[in-house]
Design a protein around this motif. Structure first.
Motif, PDB file in Angstrom:
ATOM      1  N   LYS A  27     -34.411  29.794  12.536  1.00  0.00           N
ATOM      2  CA  LYS A  27     -35.223  29.172  11.483  1.00  0.00           C
ATOM      3  C   LYS A  27     -36.603  29.818  11.407  1.00  0.00           C
ATOM      4  O   LYS A  27     -37.140  30.037  10.318  1.00  0.00           O
ATOM      5  N   ALA A  28     -37.186  30.129  12.570  1.00  0.00           N
ATOM      6  CA  ALA A  28     -38.500  30.779  12.594  1.00  0.00           C
ATOM      7  C   ALA A  28     -38.429  32.179  11.995  1.00  0.00           C
ATOM      8  O   ALA A  28     -39.312  32.592  11.230  1.00  0.00           O
ATOM      9  N   VAL A  29     -37.373  32.923  12.308  1.00  0.00           N
ATOM     10  CA  VAL A  29     -37.188  34.263  11.756  1.00  0.00           C
ATOM     11  C   VAL A  29     -36.987  34.192  10.244  1.00  0.00           C
ATOM     12  O   VAL A  29     -37.562  34.976   9.484  1.00  0.00           O
ATOM     13  N   LYS A  30     -36.203  33.224   9.800  1.00  0.00           N
ATOM     14  CA  LYS A  30     -35.949  33.047   8.365  1.00  0.00           C
ATOM     15  C   LYS A  30     -37.239  32.708   7.627  1.00  0.00           C
ATOM     16  O   LYS A  30     -37.509  33.228   6.535  1.00  0.00           O
ATOM     17  N   LYS A  31     -38.059  31.849   8.222  1.00  0.00           N
ATOM     18  CA  LYS A  31     -39.322  31.437   7.599  1.00  0.00           C
ATOM     19  C   LYS A  31     -40.264  32.623   7.433  1.00  0.00           C
ATOM     20  O   LYS A  31     -40.979  32.734   6.438  1.00  0.00           O
ATOM     21  N   ASN A  32     -40.268  33.518   8.403  1.00  0.00           N
ATOM     22  CA  ASN A  32     -41.144  34.688   8.345  1.00  0.00           C
ATOM     23  C   ASN A  32     -40.612  35.789   7.441  1.00  0.00           C
ATOM     24  O   ASN A  32     -41.293  36.787   7.204  1.00  0.00           O
ATOM     25  N   ARG A  33     -39.355  35.605   6.995  1.00  0.00           N
ATOM     26  CA  ARG A  33     -38.712  36.567   6.085  1.00  0.00           C
ATOM     27  C   ARG A  33     -38.684  37.964   6.698  1.00  0.00           C
ATOM     28  O   ARG A  33     -38.447  38.101   7.880  1.00  0.00           O
ATOM     29  N   GLY A  34     -38.895  38.981   5.922  1.00  0.00           N
ATOM     30  CA  GLY A  34     -38.845  40.342   6.463  1.00  0.00           C
ATOM     31  C   GLY A  34     -37.589  41.084   6.039  1.00  0.00           C
ATOM     32  O   GLY A  34     -36.569  40.494   5.679  1.00  0.00           O
ATOM     33  N   ALA A  35     -37.668  42.386   6.106  1.00  0.00           N
ATOM     34  CA  ALA A  35     -36.582  43.264   5.654  1.00  0.00           C
ATOM     35  C   ALA A  35     -35.484  43.374   6.707  1.00  0.00           C
ATOM     36  O   ALA A  35     -35.663  43.008   7.864  1.00  0.00           O
ATOM     37  N   ALA A  36     -34.345  43.883   6.256  1.00  0.00           N
ATOM     38  CA  ALA A  36     -33.230  44.134   7.174  1.00  0.00           C
ATOM     39  C   ALA A  36     -33.596  45.276   8.111  1.00  0.00           C
ATOM     40  O   ALA A  36     -34.431  46.128   7.799  1.00  0.00           O
ATOM     41  N   GLY A  37     -32.968  45.292   9.266  1.00  0.00           N
ATOM     42  CA  GLY A  37     -33.212  46.348  10.237  1.00  0.00           C
ATOM     43  C   GLY A  37     -32.275  47.523  10.028  1.00  0.00           C
ATOM     44  O   GLY A  37     -31.729  47.727   8.935  1.00  0.00           O
ATOM     45  N   LEU A  38     -32.058  48.267  11.096  1.00  0.00           N
ATOM     46  CA  LEU A  38     -31.251  49.485  11.019  1.00  0.00           C
ATOM     47  C   LEU A  38     -29.797  49.188  10.660  1.00  0.00           C
ATOM     48  O   LEU A  38     -29.119  50.017  10.049  1.00  0.00           O
ATOM     49  N   ASP A  39     -29.297  47.993  11.023  1.00  0.00           N
ATOM     50  CA  ASP A  39     -27.903  47.653  10.716  1.00  0.00           C
ATOM     51  C   ASP A  39     -27.703  47.176   9.280  1.00  0.00           C
ATOM     52  O   ASP A  39     -26.575  46.848   8.877  1.00  0.00           O
ATOM     53  N   LYS A  40     -28.810  47.081   8.507  1.00  0.00           N
ATOM     54  CA  LYS A  40     -28.796  46.706   7.084  1.00  0.00           C
ATOM     55  C   LYS A  40     -28.329  45.270   6.846  1.00  0.00           C
ATOM     56  O   LYS A  40     -27.951  44.918   5.729  1.00  0.00           O
ATOM     57  N   VAL A  41     -28.335  44.436   7.886  1.00  0.00           N
ATOM     58  CA  VAL A  41     -27.965  43.024   7.742  1.00  0.00           C
ATOM     59  C   VAL A  41     -29.224  42.227   7.420  1.00  0.00           C
ATOM     60  O   VAL A  41     -30.149  42.162   8.240  1.00  0.00           O
ATOM     61  N   SER A  42     -29.265  41.627   6.226  1.00  0.00           N
ATOM     62  CA  SER A  42     -30.421  40.838   5.819  1.00  0.00           C
ATOM     63  C   SER A  42     -30.349  39.443   6.433  1.00  0.00           C
ATOM     64  O   SER A  42     -29.318  39.046   7.000  1.00  0.00           O
ATOM     65  N   ILE A  43     -31.430  38.702   6.305  1.00  0.00           N
ATOM     66  CA  ILE A  43     -31.457  37.329   6.805  1.00  0.00           C
ATOM     67  C   ILE A  43     -30.394  36.491   6.091  1.00  0.00           C
ATOM     68  O   ILE A  43     -29.704  35.671   6.709  1.00  0.00           O
ATOM     69  N   GLN A  44     -30.247  36.704   4.780  1.00  0.00           N
ATOM     70  CA  GLN A  44     -29.259  35.940   4.009  1.00  0.00           C
ATOM     71  C   GLN A  44     -27.838  36.262   4.478  1.00  0.00           C
ATOM     72  O   GLN A  44     -26.995  35.358   4.602  1.00  0.00           O
ATOM     73  N   MET A  45     -27.564  37.520   4.744  1.00  0.00           N
ATOM     74  CA  MET A  45     -26.237  37.916   5.237  1.00  0.00           C
ATOM     75  C   MET A  45     -25.976  37.315   6.618  1.00  0.00           C
ATOM     76  O   MET A  45     -24.877  36.829   6.892  1.00  0.00           O
ATOM     77  N   PHE A  46     -26.985  37.334   7.472  1.00  0.00           N
ATOM     78  CA  PHE A  46     -26.840  36.765   8.816  1.00  0.00           C
ATOM     79  C   PHE A  46     -26.586  35.264   8.733  1.00  0.00           C
ATOM     80  O   PHE A  46     -25.751  34.716   9.464  1.00  0.00           O
ATOM     81  N   GLU A  47     -27.270  34.599   7.811  1.00  0.00           N
ATOM     82  CA  GLU A  47     -27.160  33.141   7.687  1.00  0.00           C
ATOM     83  C   GLU A  47     -25.779  32.719   7.205  1.00  0.00           C
ATOM     84  O   GLU A  47     -25.311  31.619   7.516  1.00  0.00           O
ATOM     85  N   ARG A  48     -25.116  33.580   6.432  1.00  0.00           N
ATOM     86  CA  ARG A  48     -23.797  33.216   5.905  1.00  0.00           C
ATOM     87  C   ARG A  48     -22.742  33.131   7.005  1.00  0.00           C
ATOM     88  O   ARG A  48     -21.668  32.570   6.797  1.00  0.00           O
ATOM     89  N   ASN A  49     -23.042  33.674   8.155  1.00  0.00           N
ATOM     90  CA  ASN A  49     -22.104  33.603   9.276  1.00  0.00           C
ATOM     91  C   ASN A  49     -22.883  33.315  10.562  1.00  0.00           C
ATOM     92  O   ASN A  49     -23.121  34.208  11.381  1.00  0.00           O
ATOM     93  N   LEU A  50     -23.282  32.063  10.730  1.00  0.00           N
ATOM     94  CA  LEU A  50     -24.109  31.697  11.873  1.00  0.00           C
ATOM     95  C   LEU A  50     -23.326  31.653  13.186  1.00  0.00           C
ATOM     96  O   LEU A  50     -23.884  31.307  14.229  1.00  0.00           O
ATOM     97  N   GLU A  51     -22.037  32.014  13.123  1.00  0.00           N
ATOM     98  CA  GLU A  51     -21.303  32.191  14.379  1.00  0.00           C
ATOM     99  C   GLU A  51     -21.908  33.344  15.188  1.00  0.00           C
ATOM    100  O   GLU A  51     -21.706  33.442  16.398  1.00  0.00           O
ATOM    101  N   HIS A  52     -22.674  34.209  14.461  1.00  0.00           N
ATOM    102  CA  HIS A  52     -23.382  35.291  15.149  1.00  0.00           C
ATOM    103  C   HIS A  52     -24.293  34.721  16.233  1.00  0.00           C
ATOM    104  O   HIS A  52     -24.505  35.365  17.266  1.00  0.00           O
ATOM    105  N   LEU A  53     -24.827  33.515  15.990  1.00  0.00           N
ATOM    106  CA  LEU A  53     -25.749  32.921  16.951  1.00  0.00           C
ATOM    107  C   LEU A  53     -25.070  32.628  18.280  1.00  0.00           C
ATOM    108  O   LEU A  53     -25.649  32.844  19.347  1.00  0.00           O
ATOM    109  N   ASP A  54     -23.834  32.123  18.212  1.00  0.00           N
ATOM    110  CA  ASP A  54     -23.110  31.824  19.448  1.00  0.00           C
ATOM    111  C   ASP A  54     -22.829  33.106  20.229  1.00  0.00           C
ATOM    112  O   ASP A  54     -22.970  33.146  21.457  1.00  0.00           O
TER     113      ASP A  54
END
Length: 391
Positions: A27-54
């Motif tokens: 949530k803190a990372v999402k609030k601060n926004r920011g561009a995608a990194g080297l893997d080109k995964v944006s915050i929105q893309m990461f959020e669509r599959n929060l199983e990544h967190l586990d």
């Protein structure tokens, strides 16, 4: 710099990594926004599959997590001058935020009261208020100090030794070391990071405060008043001789930290002549936007209002976004910026007219009057500043 190991250290930080902590970090990372990194995964893309967190949590707890190299981008500081930033991937930003939350509570209680950068309940305005308070108390000779390439030159060994003096959890220490040594991808070439903590990293500001905490307490030990925001700090003195002694002390402390001052940006000046600190020009008469800050604001507006672009609602939205951010920061209780903002309002309206008619002509003031521009929805810097002050 000699680091004395503590008798009692913090153990079992790894055991505090929970699903709730992972969600809070995201949530803190999402609030601060920011561009995608080297893997080109944006915050929105990461959020669509929060199983990544586990999966990320399992990697952090087991020690198998490996950070993705940083993506190198350059932020323009001034025409022709750029600051290198390292953008971590979203999952790495979450991992860094987890680590930051775990260790922040350990070091926060050790930080000096006159350290203001990236700490909860503190701000640039409070750092400047401390400077003004010292000036009122008679500290009117100022050492303006600038550390040469601070974030890029902090020794990794120093960071790790400072952390290890407080933390006994090897997994967390190795995790932070992985962040520091993750490397950076620049122009398709992976370059190792053997020194420094990247600007753009979530955990970098905290590591900066941990390193410079030694400077803070040494300044107090020798009787100096100061205000520090990350690597930007001023030492307030009553005489020039004291300021010169402070300069010698700061150089010696930074030498202990394997850092050095920037000769061209470090100087001793009188408060009556004014100092530049955190984007403001501050003197015994007033505080206002410094010339570089005003030019930076204008450059942002120039980029939006190019004559080759069409004047439409989206342009006004973009301009208003820049105006809000600038006014909210520089319209501080201690600042006198109304006249400055009035001049900027006139300049912005001129840019709008030039964009509309693709020329510079005073005759266009009659063709496109201020009330018409107001109906477009353009904010006034001066009026917004008055509204901010009335809050």
């Amino acid at each position: 710099m000699k680091i004395v190991p503590k008798k009692f250290k913090v153990h079992s930080l790894t055991g505090r990594i929970t699903r709730e902590l992972m969600r809070q970090a995201f949530k803190a990372v999402k609030k601060n926004r920011g561009a995608a990194g080297l893997d080109k995964v944006s915050i929105q893309m990461f959020e669509r599959n929060l199983e990544h967190l586990d999966a990320l949590m399992r990697g952090l707890k087991s020690g198998s997590y490996q950070p993705i190299p940083l993506k190198r981008v350059f932020l323009e500081k001034a025409p022709g001058k750029f600051r290198p930033l390292g953008i971590p991937a979203v999952r790495c930003r979450v991992a860094q935020e987890v680590a930051r939350r775990l260790i922040n509570q350990i070091f926060e209680r050790q930080f000096h009261d006159d350290s203001y950068g990236y700490r909860s309940g503190r701000s640039c305005h409070k750092a400047i208020a401390q400077v003004l308070k010292c000036a009122r108390q008679g500290y009117r000779v100022v050492l303006e100090a600038d550390i040469k390439g601070f974030f890029d030159n902090i020794p990794h060994k120093l960071i790790m030794n400072l952390l290890a003096a407080e933390i006994a959890d090897g997994n967390i220490l190795r995790l932070i070391e992985k962040f520091l040594k993750s490397g950076v991808m620049e122009d398709g070439v992976l370059k190792p990071t053997k020194i420094g903590t990247p600007q753009g990293g979530v955990i970098s500001p905290l590591l900066a405060n941990i390193v410079l905490n030694y400077l803070d307490w040494q300044l107090q030990l020798h009787g100096f008043r100061f205000s520090r925001f990350a690597d930007d700090f001023v030492v307030m003195c009553k005489t020039r001789r004291q300021a010169e002694e402070a300069l010698v002390l700061v150089k010696r402390i930074l030498q202990d930290l394997e850092l050095e001052l920037s000769p061209e940006k470090t100087k001793i000046t009188r408060f009556v002549d004014g100092i530049e600190f955190l984007g403001f020009f501050i003197s015994s008469r007033s505080a206002r936007m410094r010339a570089k800050s005003e030019e930076k604001f204008k450059n942002k507006i120039r980029e939006i209002t190019k004559r080759s672009h069409n004047l439409d609602a989206e342009v006004i939205v973009k301009i208003n976004r820049v105006i809000r951010g600038t006014v909210n920061y520089f319209c501080a209780p201690f600042a006198k910026t109304l006249k400055q903002f009035s001049r900027l309002d006139e300049w912005i309206r001129k840019r709008i007219r030039c964009m509309k008619y693709e020329r510079i002509s005073r005759a266009d003031n009659r063709r496109m009057k201020n009330k018409y521009i107001d109906r477009l929805g353009l904010l006034s810097c001066r009026d917004l500043c008055l509204a901010v002050k009335e809050r």
